[in-house]
Design a protein around this motif. Structure first.
Motif, PDB file in Angstrom:
ATOM      1  N   VAL A   1       3.520   7.886  -1.371  1.00 48.95           N
ATOM      2  CA  VAL A   1       3.130   7.552  -2.735  1.00 48.95           C
ATOM      3  C   VAL A   1       3.170   6.048  -2.959  1.00 48.95           C
ATOM      4  O   VAL A   1       2.336   5.499  -3.697  1.00 48.95           O
ATOM      5  N   VAL A   2       4.086   5.343  -2.317  1.00 45.12           N
ATOM      6  CA  VAL A   2       4.136   3.883  -2.461  1.00 45.12           C
ATOM      7  C   VAL A   2       2.881   3.251  -1.858  1.00 45.12           C
ATOM      8  O   VAL A   2       2.359   2.258  -2.383  1.00 45.12           O
ATOM      9  N   ALA A   3       2.363   3.810  -0.770  1.00 45.81           N
ATOM     10  CA  ALA A   3       1.120   3.290  -0.196  1.00 45.81           C
ATOM     11  C   ALA A   3      -0.012   3.373  -1.203  1.00 45.81           C
ATOM     12  O   ALA A   3      -0.805   2.433  -1.351  1.00 45.81           O
ATOM     13  N   ASP A   4      -0.120   4.497  -1.910  1.00 47.86           N
ATOM     14  CA  ASP A   4      -1.141   4.629  -2.944  1.00 47.86           C
ATOM     15  C   ASP A   4      -0.905   3.642  -4.090  1.00 47.86           C
ATOM     16  O   ASP A   4      -1.831   3.003  -4.582  1.00 47.86           O
ATOM     17  N   LEU A   5       0.349   3.522  -4.514  1.00 47.02           N
ATOM     18  CA  LEU A   5       0.669   2.602  -5.604  1.00 47.02           C
ATOM     19  C   LEU A   5       0.348   1.163  -5.219  1.00 47.02           C
ATOM     20  O   LEU A   5      -0.211   0.400  -6.030  1.00 47.02           O
ATOM     21  N   ALA A   6       0.670   0.771  -3.994  1.00 42.76           N
ATOM     22  CA  ALA A   6       0.387  -0.587  -3.544  1.00 42.76           C
ATOM     23  C   ALA A   6      -1.112  -0.853  -3.533  1.00 42.76           C
ATOM     24  O   ALA A   6      -1.576  -1.948  -3.895  1.00 42.76           O
ATOM     25  N   TYR A   7      -1.886   0.137  -3.147  1.00 45.11           N
ATOM     26  CA  TYR A   7      -3.349  -0.011  -3.135  1.00 45.11           C
ATOM     27  C   TYR A   7      -3.873  -0.324  -4.539  1.00 45.11           C
ATOM     28  O   TYR A   7      -4.641  -1.270  -4.739  1.00 45.11           O
ATOM     29  N   PHE A   8      -3.458   0.453  -5.530  1.00 45.48           N
ATOM     30  CA  PHE A   8      -3.940   0.238  -6.887  1.00 45.48           C
ATOM     31  C   PHE A   8      -3.350  -1.034  -7.509  1.00 45.48           C
ATOM     32  O   PHE A   8      -4.018  -1.706  -8.306  1.00 45.48           O
ATOM     33  N   TYR A   9      -2.119  -1.354  -7.147  1.00 48.24           N
ATOM     34  CA  TYR A   9      -1.509  -2.589  -7.644  1.00 48.24           C
ATOM     35  C   TYR A   9      -2.313  -3.801  -7.193  1.00 48.24           C
ATOM     36  O   TYR A   9      -2.585  -4.715  -7.970  1.00 48.24           O
ATOM     37  N   ARG A  10      -2.740  -3.810  -5.938  1.00 50.27           N
ATOM     38  CA  ARG A  10      -3.508  -4.938  -5.427  1.00 50.27           C
ATOM     39  C   ARG A  10      -4.906  -4.987  -6.014  1.00 50.27           C
ATOM     40  O   ARG A  10      -5.515  -6.051  -6.085  1.00 50.27           O
ATOM     41  N   ARG A  11      -5.421  -3.861  -6.456  1.00 54.00           N
ATOM     42  CA  ARG A  11      -6.711  -3.863  -7.140  1.00 54.00           C
ATOM     43  C   ARG A  11      -6.588  -4.449  -8.548  1.00 54.00           C
ATOM     44  O   ARG A  11      -7.520  -5.076  -9.054  1.00 54.00           O
ATOM     45  N   GLU A  12      -5.435  -4.240  -9.184  1.00 54.10           N
ATOM     46  CA  GLU A  12      -5.256  -4.684 -10.567  1.00 54.10           C
ATOM     47  C   GLU A  12      -4.700  -6.101 -10.676  1.00 54.10           C
ATOM     48  O   GLU A  12      -4.910  -6.760 -11.695  1.00 54.10           O
ATOM     49  N   ARG A  13      -3.998  -6.573  -9.651  1.00 53.20           N
ATOM     50  CA  ARG A  13      -3.327  -7.874  -9.736  1.00 53.20           C
ATOM     51  C   ARG A  13      -3.863  -8.819  -8.671  1.00 53.20           C
ATOM     52  O   ARG A  13      -3.668  -8.613  -7.481  1.00 53.20           O
ATOM     53  N   ALA A  14      -4.542  -9.888  -9.110  1.00 55.19           N
ATOM     54  CA  ALA A  14      -5.094 -10.849  -8.160  1.00 55.19           C
ATOM     55  C   ALA A  14      -4.005 -11.574  -7.383  1.00 55.19           C
ATOM     56  O   ALA A  14      -4.231 -12.036  -6.262  1.00 55.19           O
ATOM     57  N   ASP A  15      -2.803 -11.687  -7.972  1.00 56.33           N
ATOM     58  CA  ASP A  15      -1.716 -12.411  -7.322  1.00 56.33           C
ATOM     59  C   ASP A  15      -0.756 -11.486  -6.586  1.00 56.33           C
ATOM     60  O   ASP A  15       0.338 -11.895  -6.200  1.00 56.33           O
TER      61      ASP A  15
END
Length: 291
Positions: free
Chosen positions: A64-78
């Motif tokens: 689940v963290v892998a999925d969360l990291a994927y979406f986090y990087r899509r939403e946060r440029a930094d």
């Protein structure tokens, strides 16, 4: 041999996002071998962004963290990069305590025997399901039935009421450092019950795949990893997100992050996003129960 004892979000739009969706699917497949593999999610961060966040530990939390990291990087440029390595709950906690990783991924909360100075941050509520091969849809197991099943006194599926099979039972378990094993033993097994020999693994995907390929197998896995198997109701209660949420299923547990002291910096920002972002909550709810 050891004793018997552990996303989805809005669909990407057409075009380049399809490649990102394919990458996410590949990431999920790689997590099946998480005990020996490392995953770096998405391209390098923008100049000036935070360094890679490193994590190791329980495979259910990893997925689940892998999925969360994927979406986090899509939403946060930094957003930073993420390195996820397996090993199980015991390894994740030990790595966090020694400062080898920024966070250990754990299938349980902290216990008195864990190293001092650690902090547990909840990620999701889950459960340990009793499972059989899909071709052996056992209708129910009671506590009284589980004791001889675990000890080896029950040797054949013919001795289990309602089981469609009649061959010898093959037991599958997790190693002694596993949080899933601890939940299984403390929830379902009497202290006086001895443990029969069983095929032993360290990763949830290994247990799942063995049982999926073995018609006579019996074991237990995390709620998310039970999807390809038959989850056997316990005392008439199914192992589902609904019964975890309402508290009726007994083998509940909390997945989370273990850190030395309070999370800080880029990790703290990621954990805050998990707690507050609508997409993050949907990702968690697609697999587990939001804490």
């Amino acid at each position: 041999m050891g004793g018997l004892s552990g996303a989805s979000g809005a669909a990407p739009s057409p075009g380049p996002a399809r490649g990102r969706g394919a990458a996410l699917k590949r990431a999920r497949r790689l997590l099946g071998a998480a005990t020996v593999a490392s995953l770096l999610l998405t391209p390098s961060p923008a100049p000036g962004a935070a360094r890679t966040i490193t994590m190791s530990g329980a495979s259910p939390a990893q997925a689940v963290v892998a999925d969360l990291a994927y979406f986090y990087r899509r939403e946060r440029a930094d957003a930073p990069r993420f390195s996820l390595v397996g090993g199980g709950t015991g390894i994740g906690i030990a790595d966090a305590a020694r400062g080898i990783v920024d966070a250990g991924l754990s299938g349980r909360g902290l216990e008195p025997g864990d190293p001092p100075g650690l902090t547990f941050t909840p990620l999701a509520r889950s459960a340990i399901c009793l499972v059989t091969n899909p071709a052996n849809r056992v209708p129910n197991l009671t506590r009284a039935q589980l004791q001889p099943l675990v000890s080896g006194a029950t040797t054949s599926w013919a001795q289990i009421a309602g089981a469609p099979r009649r061959d010898a039972i093959e037991r599958v378990t997790f190693d002694v450092t596993s949080a899933a094993r601890n939940v299984f033993l403390t929830t379902f097994v009497d202290l006086a019950t001895p443990l029969a020999p069983a095929t032993t693994y360290t990763a949830s995907a290994q247990v799942r795949d063995h049982i999926a390929a073995t018609p006579a197998a019996f074991g237990y896995v995390d709620l998310e990893f039970a999807r390809r198997l038959h989850a056997v109701p316990y005392e008439g209660v199914p192992c589902t997100r609904a019964t975890v949420a309402d508290g009726s299923y007994p083998a509940r547990r909390t997945l989370g992050f273990v850190t030395r002291g309070r999370p800080a910096g880029a990790l703290a920002r990621f954990l805050a996003w998990i707690r507050t972002d609508a997409t993050a909550r949907r990702v968690i709810a697609s697999r587990y129960v939001v804490p």
